[in-house]
Structure formats: structure tokens, C-alpha cells
Design a protein around this motif. Structure first.
Motif, PDB file in Angstrom:
ATOM      1  N   ASP A 100      -2.893   3.000   2.501  1.00  0.00           N
ATOM      2  CA  ASP A 100      -3.751   1.846   2.231  1.00  0.00           C
ATOM      3  C   ASP A 100      -5.143   2.132   2.773  1.00  0.00           C
ATOM      4  OD1 ASP A 100      -4.045  -1.140   1.550  1.00  0.00           O
ATOM      5  OD2 ASP A 100      -4.814  -0.983   3.604  1.00  0.00           O
ATOM      6  N   LEU A 101      -6.140   1.969   1.937  1.00  0.00           N
ATOM      7  CA  LEU A 101      -7.512   2.330   2.311  1.00  0.00           C
ATOM      8  C   LEU A 101      -7.950   1.626   3.597  1.00  0.00           C
ATOM      9  CD1 LEU A 101     -10.208   3.741   1.744  1.00  0.00           C
ATOM     10  CD2 LEU A 101     -10.851   1.799   0.316  1.00  0.00           C
ATOM     11  N   GLY A 102      -7.744   0.307   3.635  1.00  0.00           N
ATOM     12  CA  GLY A 102      -8.187  -0.450   4.796  1.00  0.00           C
ATOM     13  C   GLY A 102      -7.523   0.033   6.069  1.00  0.00           C
ATOM     14  N   LEU A 103      -6.218   0.180   6.000  1.00  0.00           N
ATOM     15  CA  LEU A 103      -5.447   0.606   7.167  1.00  0.00           C
ATOM     16  C   LEU A 103      -5.863   2.010   7.603  1.00  0.00           C
ATOM     17  CD1 LEU A 103      -3.248  -0.538   8.951  1.00  0.00           C
ATOM     18  CD2 LEU A 103      -1.544   0.581   7.516  1.00  0.00           C
ATOM     19  N   VAL A 106      -5.784   0.464  -2.894  1.00  0.00           N
ATOM     20  CA  VAL A 106      -6.679  -0.586  -2.418  1.00  0.00           C
ATOM     21  C   VAL A 106      -5.989  -1.908  -2.717  1.00  0.00           C
ATOM     22  CG1 VAL A 106      -8.983  -1.565  -2.553  1.00  0.00           C
ATOM     23  CG2 VAL A 106      -8.633   0.873  -3.009  1.00  0.00           C
ATOM     24  N   PHE A 107      -5.632  -2.635  -1.676  1.00  0.00           N
ATOM     25  CA  PHE A 107      -4.843  -3.867  -1.838  1.00  0.00           C
ATOM     26  C   PHE A 107      -3.616  -3.622  -2.720  1.00  0.00           C
ATOM     27  CE2 PHE A 107      -9.134  -5.742  -1.047  1.00  0.00           C
ATOM     28  CZ  PHE A 107      -8.834  -6.240   0.210  1.00  0.00           C
ATOM     29  N   GLY A 108      -2.957  -2.490  -2.471  1.00  0.00           N
ATOM     30  CA  GLY A 108      -1.711  -2.208  -3.179  1.00  0.00           C
ATOM     31  C   GLY A 108      -1.869  -1.590  -4.551  1.00  0.00           C
ATOM     32  N   ILE A 109      -3.112  -1.458  -5.018  1.00  0.00           N
ATOM     33  CA  ILE A 109      -3.312  -0.887  -6.353  1.00  0.00           C
ATOM     34  C   ILE A 109      -3.919   0.511  -6.224  1.00  0.00           C
ATOM     35  CG2 ILE A 109      -4.378  -1.215  -8.613  1.00  0.00           C
ATOM     36  CD1 ILE A 109      -4.818  -4.199  -7.662  1.00  0.00           C
ATOM     37  N   VAL A 110      -3.329   1.472  -6.945  1.00  0.00           N
ATOM     38  CA  VAL A 110      -3.920   2.807  -6.963  1.00  0.00           C
ATOM     39  C   VAL A 110      -4.796   2.931  -8.199  1.00  0.00           C
ATOM     40  CG1 VAL A 110      -3.459   5.274  -6.983  1.00  0.00           C
ATOM     41  CG2 VAL A 110      -1.901   3.728  -5.786  1.00  0.00           C
ATOM     42  N   PHE A 111      -6.077   3.142  -7.971  1.00  0.00           N
ATOM     43  CA  PHE A 111      -7.018   3.226  -9.083  1.00  0.00           C
ATOM     44  C   PHE A 111      -7.240   4.675  -9.499  1.00  0.00           C
ATOM     45  CE2 PHE A 111      -8.099  -0.751  -6.966  1.00  0.00           C
ATOM     46  CZ  PHE A 111      -8.183  -1.619  -8.038  1.00  0.00           C
TER      47      PHE A 111
END
Ligand SMILES: Nc1ncnc2c1ncn2[C@@H]1O[C@H](COP(=O)(O)OP(=O)(O)OP(=O)(O)O)[C@@H](O)[C@H]1O
Ligand SMILES: [Mg+2]
Lengths: 307, 248
Positions: free
Chosen positions: A74-77, A140-145
Motif C-alpha cells: 500500500d503506497l501510504g503505508l 493506492v487505496f487498494g487499487i493497482v493502477f
């Protein structure tokens, strides 16, 4: 007035990146280096020159790579944890480095960072040696872009963080603790006689500066998609000092102005000539001789005149 | 007499064989305004350095309220309510006058609040009041390195006062201060000390100031106490007049 200018600059950056997406990578990298240079600038306020802060820049990027390998996605984490890693290393290294001053401080930072660089390059099994480690695209918020989308998200996130973290650092520098930090440069005897523990003031500053360098490092890691030992090489540390001095240490925006200026100058110069170092050198000479407060100093002076 | 606030016993210090303190003992009691006079180089500043932990004596001890502080750092001693103004002002010269004051005020309480700025309305008012007291209210926003020597001296004293000490050590507070400003400064200082119940010790070369304000005088000579008593007693002493008052 200064706030309006700063807000206008941020909006312009956002618009620029929107109009010219190919600039996003350069701008993200510039902001990343701006964070690290801000870390260097914080210490410069106390008159301490660190020629080793690329170590924290690299440590955080390696941290992100390791954590990603360990399954955190997770990006934020990842950002938060990797910054904590560099802050922790900063607190440990700082606890003995802040006892030194002037050339000893500069050289010891350099020495520690070179040991770190050597470890990164030689411990092939752990760090991947000179090939480094991949920093995969996180969710990002559970979504892989897809990659281009992620890079855009990363840019706008960096821009947002630049504003938020910048404001927080501004608060810190304006607080009693921040003033005590500048006072270290002026008069340590008086600080002692005020009952202020100089080492604690410096250790806090050092830890904050390491965290800032770390934030820049993990953003750079995500932007490039890889971390290599060169992140920690001493020339990278020197580059951060260059950015800080060029931009000016009078205020938080200085570091980012310096970083954006250099990155854009670099992008422009390499297309015309390979003597871009000459451009940088001449620019630095001009800045040091004619505007000792850095580029940011120009804005400050305007402010002083208009008020 | 009550137990002294500060007591130094049998102090010995030497620099390259020069004895700056040679078995001297002093005591300062609550509410006193003790003057120390003596020729140049007799060790007066060194005494203040010892009492504030800046240098350690070869032997002897310093007690604050009966507690041994001989080996404590200047910071620890400052935290116990002892403030000092220096013979050569020790300022944050790159900072504004008001910032010097506000940092001193913040050092006392609230250094660790990173959320609030150094400059709050109350702190600024408090700083301004102290600056007014020493006559620096015209210099509030100047960078302190641009102040004339006498004003730097005043700022150094104001900074020491900002720490709200119980005991204030002043090293030649009126040196560098013009003759015209000397007595107004002393008047302001005395009223501040009385109002805030601060006990003070001051090293002084101006004998008129000593005669007028000191409650007791110590005559320091070659690292030892040559005479001691009320100003009129000390100035009546022929030896003192010859060796110290004449010289100064
Ligand atoms: N840190 C030091 N290192 C070496 N010598 C010192 C040091 N401090 C003081 N001295 C010497 O000790 C002696 C006493 O100095 P001190 O400054 O205490 O005198 P003073 O009474 O304050 O003089 P003045 O009236 O000139 O201020 C002098 O001979 C001085 O040169
Ligand atoms: Mg002296």
C-alpha cells in the motif's frame, strides 16, 4: 503576499504537469530532491553542513523495496514506514553525530554515508549490489493502477505532501525549538545558560532532517521504480547541499525552488549540451556572490520592501 | 543568619600557574545585592564561571541551597534558577532583539511546544516589558549584532532577567553603558530585583555604582578576598583604597 505567491506556484506546477504529462517524472523527482534538500537546509540553520544526507534518501528507498518484498503493498503505508526507517536511522546516527561541529560534522556525515553506500553495493545477497532492488508499483487505496496513472498519482501526491509537510516544517522552524536550532549557530554558550539542552535540540532537528530526506528517497524510489546504491553516493549528498544553498535556507520553499530550478535546468541543458555541470557551476557562483540568501531570498527581499 | 542561597568554599583554580582563585570562600544570602570589586585579572569572572559550572575548580565546592553543584553543567545550574549576564554579552547575534528575549522566556517554560510559534502575543508583551525596563524598547526589531556595545550589554541583562531567576549573576553590568545611562539602568535593575525578589551578585568597576547600590562588598584580589563589608566600611579601608579603588 508570500502565501499568495507560494499558492500560485503550486497551482502552476499542477497545471504544468496536467498540460505536459511528460514533465511529471522530472517534477516528481524535483520535489523528492526538494524534500531531501529541505532536510539539509534544516541543519544548515544550525550552521551544520551534512554531506551525507543521501544516505537517508537511499535508506528510505531501500526500506520501501524491502517492505514491498515482505508483502506490504500500500503506497501510504509504504511511505509512512519507509520514512520511519530513515527517521530511526537518523536518530541513531544523530545521537553521536550532533556532538560534532563544522568540518568534523560534515566529514563524519560523509564517512557514515560512504560506509552505508559500500554496504549497499557489496551486500549483494541483501541489497542486490550495484543492480539495486526494484520498487514495485504499490496499490493506492487498494487499487493497482497502470504505470502511467500511478506516476500521475505519485506526482499529485508529492505536490500535496510538499504543501502539507512544508507547512509542518515551517511551523517547526517558527516554534521555540526551531528558533533554538538557529540559535545554535549564533551562540551555544547562551543556549546552555538559558538551560536549553543543545544536543536535544540538534538531535530532534537531525531526526526530522533524516525523515525529510527519507520522504524524498521513497518518492524517488517509486518514481524511478528502482533503488540503487548510487542513491547514497557522496555526490548525491553534495547535490542536496547544492540545492539547499541555491534555493536558500531562509524559508521552506527555498529547497523546493532550488530543486525545481536545477532539475528543469538539467532537463533543458542536456538537450542542448553535455556541459550542463558548467551551467550549474556558473549559476552557483552567481547565486553565492550576488544573492547569498539563495533564490528564495529574492522573494523575501521583495516582501520586506513592499511592507 | 539564614542559610546562604549560594556558597562557594575553598575554591582553587589556576591557569598556567596564575591563581585565579586561591582558597577563597564566599556566601550570598537571600535578598542581598552583593558587589565584587577587584583589579583586572584578579579572578572575578573566573569566580562566576565556577559558580555557574562553566569551569571546574581544582578543589573546593559550590553549594546552591546547600546542594553541591560543583560538577553540574551550566544548563543544570540555570535550570535551578541561576541566571547570568556576561562581561562580554552572549547574544544570538543573528536574531532580532525580541527573538533573543522570547527564546529566553520560552526556555523557562514551553520550549517543547512545536505547535505554537515562538512569537505569541503574551510572550511578545512580556519581552517588550523587560526591554522597556532596561531601556531597549526602541530596538525591539533590530538584529542584535547591529546594536551598539552598550545596548548589547543591556540586552544580555534583559535576557538573564527573562529567565526569572532566584539568583542573578552580573559581570560588570554597567561597563560599556554610557555614564549617562548608568544610573537609570541601575535604578531600573534594582526595582526589578526587589519586585521579583531576585538575589544578585555583581562584579563592578564603577565605585560610585557600588557605593550607592551594593548591600555588601567583597574585595577580590589575586584569587582571594582582601576585604569585605558594607560599602562605607570597605571604602574606608586604606589598603583597599590604595590597591583597588585607586586602580579602578
Ligand atoms: N579560560 C582561561 N584560560 C586561561 N587563563 C584564564 C582563563 N580565564 C581566565 N584566565 C586568567 O585568569 C586570570 C583571572 O581572569 P578573570 O577573567 O577571572 O579576571 P577578572 O577579575 O574578571 O578581570 P577583569 O576585571 O579584567 O574582567 C587572568 O589572569 C586571566 O588571564
Ligand atoms: Mg572579568
Amino acid at each position: 503576499m508570500r502565501i499568495i505567491l507560494a499558492a500560485a506556484a503550486v497551482v502552476m506546477l499542477a497545471a504544468l504537469a496536467f498540460a505536459a504529462p511528460w514533465l511529471q517524472f522530472v517534477l516528481t523527482l524535483a520535489i523528492a530532491k526538494g524534500f531531501a534538500a529541505l532536510g539539509v537546509a534544516v541543519l544548515l540553520r544550525a550552521g551544520l553542513i551534512s554531506i551525507g544526507h543521501a544516505m537517508f534518501f537511499a535508506a528510505s528507498a531501500y526500506g520501501a523495496a524491502f517492505l514491498a518484498r515482505a508483502g506490504i503493498n500500500d503506497l501510504g503505508l509504504l511511505l509512512i514506514l519507509s520514512v520511519l526507517v530513515s527517521a530511526l536511522i537518523g536518530a541513531i546516527a544523530g545521537s553521536f553525530l550532533v556532538r560534532y561541529r563544522a568540518i568534523f560534522f560534515a566529514m563524519l556525515n560523509l564517512a557514515v554515508s560512504m560506509v552505508f553506500y559500500a554496504l549497499c553495493a557489496k551486500l549483494y545477497g541483501v541489497t542486490g549490489g550495484t543492480d539495486g532492488l526494484p520498487v514495485p508499483i504499490p496499490a493506492v487505496f487498494g487499487i493497482v493502477f497502470a504505470e502511467p496513472v500511478f506516476k500521475s498519482i505519485l506526482f499529485y501526491l508529492s505536490l500535496t505532501l510538499m504543501v502539507l509537510v512544508g507547512l509542518a516544517v515551517h511551523r517547526y522552524l517558527d516554534s521555540p525549538l526551531g528558533h533554538a536550532l538557529s540559535a545554535v549557530h549564533s551562540n551555544e554558550i547562551r543556549l546552555e545558560y538559558l538551560g536549553i539542552p543543545v544536543w536535544a535540540v540538534l538531535l530532534i532537528a537531525y531526526t526530522i532532517s533524516a525523515a525529510l530526506a527519507g520522504l524524498g528517497g521513497s518518492i524517488a524510489g517509486f518514481a524511478i521504480g528502482r533503488v540503487v546504491p548510487d542513491f547514497a553516493f557522496w555526490t548525491a549528498s553534495g547535490h542536496l547541499v547544492l540545492i539547499a544553498v541555491l534555493g536558500g535556507i531562509g524559508g521552506v520553499p527555498g529547497a523546493f525552488i532550488g530543486a525545481l530550478f536545477l532539475e528543469l535546468l538539467h532537463s533543458a541543458a542536456v538537450t542542448v549540451t553535455d556541459a550542463w555541470n558548467m551551467f550549474v557551476g556558473i549559476t552557483l557562483i552567481v547565486v553565492i556572490m550576488f544573492m547569498p540568501q539563495g533564490i528564495y531570498g529574492l522573494f523575501e527581499r521583495k516582501e520586506a520592501q513592499s511592507s | 543568619m539564614s542559610r546562604p542561597i549560594l556558597e562557594a568554599k575553598n575554591l582553587r583554580v589556576a591557569f598556567n600557574g596564575v591563581k585565579a582563585a586561591d582558597g577563597a570562600s564566599i556566601a550570598i544570602h537571600d535578598g542581598e545585592f552583593l558587589a565584587i570589586i577587584g583589579p583586572n585579572g584578579s579572578g572575578k569572572t573566573t569566580l562566576l564561571n565556577i559558580c555557574t559550572g562553566y569551569i571546574r575548580p581544582i578543589s573546593g565546592s559550590v553549594l546552591l541551597d546547600g546542594n553541591d553543584i560543583t560538577r553540574m553543567s551550566p544548563r543544570a545550574i540555570a535550570r535551578r534558577g541561576v541566571a547570568r549576564a556576561f562581561q562580554i554579552p552572549q547574544l544570538f547575534s543573528a536574531q532580532r532583539v525580541i527573538d533573543n528575549m522570547m527564546l529566553a522566556l520560552a526556555a523557562k517554560d514551553g520550549l517543547w511546544t512545536v505547535i505554537r510559534p515562538l512569537e505569541t502575543a503574551e510572550r511578545r508583551d512580556e519581552a517588550k516589558a523587560l526591554l522597556e525596563l532596561v531601556g531597549l524598547d526602541g530596538d525591539t526589531d533590530r538584529i542584535s549584532s547591529t546594536l551598539p556595545e552598550g545596548h548589547r550589554k543591556l540586552l544580555d541583562i534583559a535576557v538573564a532577567l527573562a529567565l526569572k531567576p532566584r539568583l542573578l549573576l552580573l559581570d560588570e553590568p554597567t561597563s560599556g553603558v554610557s555614564a549617562l545611562e548608568r544610573f537609570p539602568l541601575m535604578e531600573a535593575l534594582m526595582s526589578a530585583l526587589r519586585q521579583r525578589r531576585i538575589t544578585a551578585l555583581f562584579v563592578e568597576h564603577d565605585m560610585d555604582v557600588v557605593a550607592r547600590y551594593a548591600s555588601r562588598v567583597l574585595v577580590w584580589n589575586a584569587g582571594n578576598i582582601m576585604a569585605e563589608g558594607r560599602p562605607d566600611e570597605v571604602f574606608g579601608n586604606a589598603q583597599v583604597r590604595e590597591r583597588v579603588v585607586g586602580v579602578a
